[in-house]
Design a protein around this motif. Structure first.
Motif, PDB file in Angstrom:
ATOM      1  N   THR A 140       0.831  -1.208   0.000  1.00 28.41           N
ATOM      2  CA  THR A 140       0.000   0.000   0.000  1.00 28.41           C
ATOM      3  C   THR A 140       0.864   1.256   0.000  1.00 28.41           C
ATOM      4  O   THR A 140       0.613   2.207  -0.767  1.00 28.41           O
ATOM      5  CB  THR A 140      -0.928  -0.003   1.224  1.00 28.41           C
ATOM      6  OG1 THR A 140      -1.710  -1.198   1.223  1.00 28.41           O
ATOM      7  CG2 THR A 140      -1.855   1.202   1.194  1.00 28.41           C
ATOM      8  N   PHE A 141       1.901   1.275   0.830  1.00 22.19           N
ATOM      9  CA  PHE A 141       2.803   2.434   0.857  1.00 22.19           C
ATOM     10  C   PHE A 141       3.539   2.590  -0.480  1.00 22.19           C
ATOM     11  O   PHE A 141       3.724   3.711  -0.963  1.00 22.19           O
ATOM     12  CB  PHE A 141       3.801   2.296   2.003  1.00 22.19           C
ATOM     13  CG  PHE A 141       3.214   2.584   3.351  1.00 22.19           C
ATOM     14  CD1 PHE A 141       2.722   3.852   3.659  1.00 22.19           C
ATOM     15  CD2 PHE A 141       3.131   1.602   4.321  1.00 22.19           C
ATOM     16  CE1 PHE A 141       2.172   4.125   4.908  1.00 22.19           C
ATOM     17  CE2 PHE A 141       2.592   1.872   5.559  1.00 22.19           C
ATOM     18  CZ  PHE A 141       2.107   3.131   5.863  1.00 22.19           C
ATOM     19  N   ASP A 142       3.969   1.464  -1.056  1.00 24.11           N
ATOM     20  CA  ASP A 142       4.652   1.538  -2.353  1.00 24.11           C
ATOM     21  C   ASP A 142       3.713   2.044  -3.440  1.00 24.11           C
ATOM     22  O   ASP A 142       4.132   2.782  -4.346  1.00 24.11           O
ATOM     23  CB  ASP A 142       5.191   0.149  -2.730  1.00 24.11           C
ATOM     24  CG  ASP A 142       6.332  -0.295  -1.831  1.00 24.11           C
ATOM     25  OD1 ASP A 142       7.039   0.582  -1.301  1.00 24.11           O
ATOM     26  OD2 ASP A 142       6.497  -1.516  -1.651  1.00 24.11           O
ATOM     27  N   LEU A 143       2.442   1.651  -3.359  1.00 21.86           N
ATOM     28  CA  LEU A 143       1.465   2.118  -4.348  1.00 21.86           C
ATOM     29  C   LEU A 143       1.243   3.622  -4.222  1.00 21.86           C
ATOM     30  O   LEU A 143       1.138   4.334  -5.242  1.00 21.86           O
ATOM     31  CB  LEU A 143       0.153   1.355  -4.155  1.00 21.86           C
ATOM     32  CG  LEU A 143      -0.813   1.286  -5.345  1.00 21.86           C
ATOM     33  CD1 LEU A 143      -0.133   0.615  -6.524  1.00 21.86           C
ATOM     34  CD2 LEU A 143      -2.064   0.526  -4.962  1.00 21.86           C
ATOM     35  N   LEU A 144       1.190   4.131  -2.988  1.00 23.61           N
ATOM     36  CA  LEU A 144       1.052   5.576  -2.787  1.00 23.61           C
ATOM     37  C   LEU A 144       2.290   6.311  -3.298  1.00 23.61           C
ATOM     38  O   LEU A 144       2.183   7.392  -3.895  1.00 23.61           O
ATOM     39  CB  LEU A 144       0.830   5.867  -1.302  1.00 23.61           C
ATOM     40  CG  LEU A 144      -0.497   5.373  -0.707  1.00 23.61           C
ATOM     41  CD1 LEU A 144      -0.526   5.609   0.800  1.00 23.61           C
ATOM     42  CD2 LEU A 144      -1.684   6.052  -1.382  1.00 23.61           C
ATOM     43  N   ARG A 145       3.449   5.731  -3.068  1.00 22.32           N
ATOM     44  CA  ARG A 145       4.685   6.342  -3.583  1.00 22.32           C
ATOM     45  C   ARG A 145       4.687   6.367  -5.109  1.00 22.32           C
ATOM     46  O   ARG A 145       5.095   7.363  -5.727  1.00 22.32           O
ATOM     47  CB  ARG A 145       5.884   5.547  -3.062  1.00 22.32           C
ATOM     48  CG  ARG A 145       7.223   5.943  -3.647  1.00 22.32           C
ATOM     49  CD  ARG A 145       8.302   4.980  -3.171  1.00 22.32           C
ATOM     50  NE  ARG A 145       9.563   5.194  -3.876  1.00 22.32           N
ATOM     51  CZ  ARG A 145      10.624   4.410  -3.757  1.00 22.32           C
ATOM     52  NH1 ARG A 145      10.572   3.351  -2.939  1.00 22.32           N
ATOM     53  NH2 ARG A 145      11.727   4.654  -4.431  1.00 22.32           N
ATOM     54  N   PHE A 146       4.203   5.315  -5.714  1.00 21.86           N
ATOM     55  CA  PHE A 146       4.129   5.244  -7.178  1.00 21.86           C
ATOM     56  C   PHE A 146       3.126   6.247  -7.730  1.00 21.86           C
ATOM     57  O   PHE A 146       3.364   6.894  -8.749  1.00 21.86           O
ATOM     58  CB  PHE A 146       3.747   3.822  -7.581  1.00 21.86           C
ATOM     59  CG  PHE A 146       3.625   3.607  -9.061  1.00 21.86           C
ATOM     60  CD1 PHE A 146       4.620   4.013  -9.923  1.00 21.86           C
ATOM     61  CD2 PHE A 146       2.501   2.990  -9.599  1.00 21.86           C
ATOM     62  CE1 PHE A 146       4.517   3.810 -11.292  1.00 21.86           C
ATOM     63  CE2 PHE A 146       2.377   2.792 -10.944  1.00 21.86           C
ATOM     64  CZ  PHE A 146       3.388   3.199 -11.805  1.00 21.86           C
ATOM     65  N   TRP A 155       8.150   1.153 -14.499  1.00 19.71           N
ATOM     66  CA  TRP A 155       7.311   0.857 -15.659  1.00 19.71           C
ATOM     67  C   TRP A 155       7.870  -0.307 -16.483  1.00 19.71           C
ATOM     68  O   TRP A 155       7.102  -1.103 -17.039  1.00 19.71           O
ATOM     69  CB  TRP A 155       7.173   2.096 -16.534  1.00 19.71           C
ATOM     70  CG  TRP A 155       6.339   3.172 -15.917  1.00 19.71           C
ATOM     71  CD1 TRP A 155       6.766   4.320 -15.319  1.00 19.71           C
ATOM     72  CD2 TRP A 155       4.908   3.188 -15.815  1.00 19.71           C
ATOM     73  NE1 TRP A 155       5.705   5.054 -14.854  1.00 19.71           N
ATOM     74  CE2 TRP A 155       4.547   4.389 -15.150  1.00 19.71           C
ATOM     75  CE3 TRP A 155       3.901   2.315 -16.216  1.00 19.71           C
ATOM     76  CZ2 TRP A 155       3.227   4.721 -14.882  1.00 19.71           C
ATOM     77  CZ3 TRP A 155       2.588   2.644 -15.956  1.00 19.71           C
ATOM     78  CH2 TRP A 155       2.262   3.836 -15.300  1.00 19.71           C
ATOM     79  N   ARG A 156       9.181  -0.372 -16.589  1.00 21.19           N
ATOM     80  CA  ARG A 156       9.771  -1.453 -17.389  1.00 21.19           C
ATOM     81  C   ARG A 156       9.486  -2.815 -16.749  1.00 21.19           C
ATOM     82  O   ARG A 156       9.174  -3.784 -17.460  1.00 21.19           O
ATOM     83  CB  ARG A 156      11.274  -1.224 -17.512  1.00 21.19           C
ATOM     84  CG  ARG A 156      11.982  -2.264 -18.372  1.00 21.19           C
ATOM     85  CD  ARG A 156      13.410  -1.856 -18.653  1.00 21.19           C
ATOM     86  NE  ARG A 156      13.456  -0.627 -19.432  1.00 21.19           N
ATOM     87  CZ  ARG A 156      14.588  -0.054 -19.835  1.00 21.19           C
ATOM     88  NH1 ARG A 156      15.753  -0.600 -19.520  1.00 21.19           N
ATOM     89  NH2 ARG A 156      14.564   1.064 -20.532  1.00 21.19           N
ATOM     90  N   GLU A 157       9.595  -2.890 -15.435  1.00 23.71           N
ATOM     91  CA  GLU A 157       9.288  -4.157 -14.752  1.00 23.71           C
ATOM     92  C   GLU A 157       7.819  -4.530 -14.896  1.00 23.71           C
ATOM     93  O   GLU A 157       7.485  -5.699 -15.112  1.00 23.71           O
ATOM     94  CB  GLU A 157       9.655  -4.057 -13.267  1.00 23.71           C
ATOM     95  CG  GLU A 157      11.154  -4.013 -12.994  1.00 23.71           C
ATOM     96  CD  GLU A 157      11.689  -2.584 -13.034  1.00 23.71           C
ATOM     97  OE1 GLU A 157      10.983  -1.707 -13.566  1.00 23.71           O
ATOM     98  OE2 GLU A 157      12.805  -2.358 -12.535  1.00 23.71           O
ATOM     99  N   ILE A 158       6.941  -3.538 -14.794  1.00 28.96           N
ATOM    100  CA  ILE A 158       5.506  -3.816 -14.947  1.00 28.96           C
ATOM    101  C   ILE A 158       5.213  -4.328 -16.353  1.00 28.96           C
ATOM    102  O   ILE A 158       4.486  -5.308 -16.545  1.00 28.96           O
ATOM    103  CB  ILE A 158       4.688  -2.549 -14.640  1.00 28.96           C
ATOM    104  CG1 ILE A 158       4.845  -2.159 -13.163  1.00 28.96           C
ATOM    105  CG2 ILE A 158       3.213  -2.770 -14.965  1.00 28.96           C
ATOM    106  CD1 ILE A 158       4.189  -0.841 -12.811  1.00 28.96           C
TER     107      ILE A 158
END
Length: 375
Positions: A140-146, A155-158
């Motif tokens: 959740t924290f990583d998603l907010l940071r993104f 983006w490349r990894e996704i």
């Protein structure tokens, strides 16, 4: 090479034992008396570490780990008191002691205890749940940071994960979906023909495939195909110490490893669900035309009326939930793998089993919560 031997001297009730010769693996093998020497040392009166027997290794020419282990076992895992031993020989015994701090004592296998087994399993489950909740919070924290700085996101990894998880899975999902549609249509046709309700095969196929079978079938296939691959990838990174290197360089595991895979599966799974639904309905139409003479045009014309569109959106939504569950479970077990091959295989197996179980449980919960939608 001098043959290993014992020289025993007894005086005033006390025994002095001097070990002579080369106590090496080669010397012990050639003399063929390794077991006899060990038992003779062990059988001496007071041969233990606290006994009255005095030991001397002054006459030992060469000593390797094999010979030292034989002596160590005869002395019950401790050097005898007052032993005459050189500094080099003491270092050999020190290395043996560091390998087995418990003194080379035999481990007693405990008998089966159901209470202990239940308690251990419960504690392990609680530890897994705590770790899983922690991972969800970090995600959740990583998603907010993104979301705050999308231009700095992975983006490349996704994109790479969408390709490997989604695009490369089109073939297997299409094949399995098509075959499941044929099987379901054949089984339904036999029953419907008996009651003269052949036209209702559209309702049965549409509702079963779009609402339930499509999402669950795609999720199980992806859990076995991509979930295991994610766990193995992260596990190999643990074995090769890449995860430790990332931590040293200050690279977040959650932001670079977990979040891209979760987002990729959240995007890919609804598309795979729709693709699986389409192929399953195509197989059902083919079997319905073969068994009941129902044309594809009639099937497609009747399908929108037989299955409300809310079921389609419900199935696609379940695909998002299933995809995120599979990715989180796979990453969770991947990060828990220890740096050895046995743990890698065990963790991958546990990841697939847990993912499939989580998907089925989530499907049951969603079916109960949304039982009135689209029906």
């Amino acid at each position: 090479m001098i043959t290993p031997a014992l020289h025993i001297t007894r005086q005033d009730g006390a025994a002095s034992v001097e070990l002579r010769g080369d106590w090496t693996a080669l010397a012990l093998a050639e003399c063929g008396r390794a077991g006899e020497l060990r038992e003779a040392m062990r059988g001496l009166d007071g041969a233990g570490a606290h006994g009255a027997t005095r030991w001397s290794l002054a006459g030992v020419g060469r000593l390797d780990h094999i010979g030292a282990q034989l002596m160590w076992q005869a002395w019950d895992g401790k050097l005898p008191l007052g032993i005459e031993v050189s500094a080099e020989q003491r270092r050999v015994f020190g290395r043996i002691m560091s390998l087995r701090p418990d003194g080379w004592k035999k481990h007693v296998v405990e008998r089966f205890n159901p209470v202990t087994l239940l308690g251990g399993s419960t504690l392990s489950l609680l530890a897994q749940l705590v770790s899983g909740v922690t991972m969800v919070g970090q995600f959740t924290f990583d998603l907010l940071r993104f979301a705050r700085a999308p231009h700095l996101g992975p983006w490349r990894e996704i994109s790479a994960n969408i390709y490997s998880i989604g695009y490369k899975a089109l073939g297997i999902t299409a094949l399995v979906g098509f075959l499941i549609g044929i099987v379901l249509s054949y089984l339904s046709a036999n029953q419907l023909r008996t009651f003269g309700a052949s036209l209702f095969i559209v309702n049965i196929l549409g509702m079963a495939v779009i609402r339930e079978l499509g999402p669950v079938l795609a999720a199980i296939l992806i859990a076995g195909r991509s979930g295991s691959a994610i766990t193995a990838q992260i596990g190999v990174m643990r074995v090769t110490e890449e995860l430790d290197a990332m931590r040293v360089m200050g690279i977040s595991h959650g932001f670079r490893l977990i979040m891209p895979r979760v987002l990729a599966l959240a995007v890919s799974m609804p598309l795979l669900v729709a693709w699986t639904d389409l192929m399953a309905l195509a197989g059902g139409m083919l079997a319905a035309h073969s068994q009941l003479g129902i044309s594809a045009a009639f099937f497609l014309r009747t399908l929108p009326d037989a299955v409300p569109v809310a079921n389609l959106w419900f199935g696609l939504g379940k695909g998002v939930v299933f995809g995120m569950l599979i990715a989180l479970v796979a990453c969770h077990f991947g990060l828990r793998i220890k740096p050895n091959t046995t743990s890698l295989g065990t963790g991958t197996t546990a990841s697939v089993v847990t993912s499939i179980t989580a998907v089925i449980l989530a499907d049951a919960v969603l079916a109960i919560l949304f039982k009135d939608i689209g029906l």
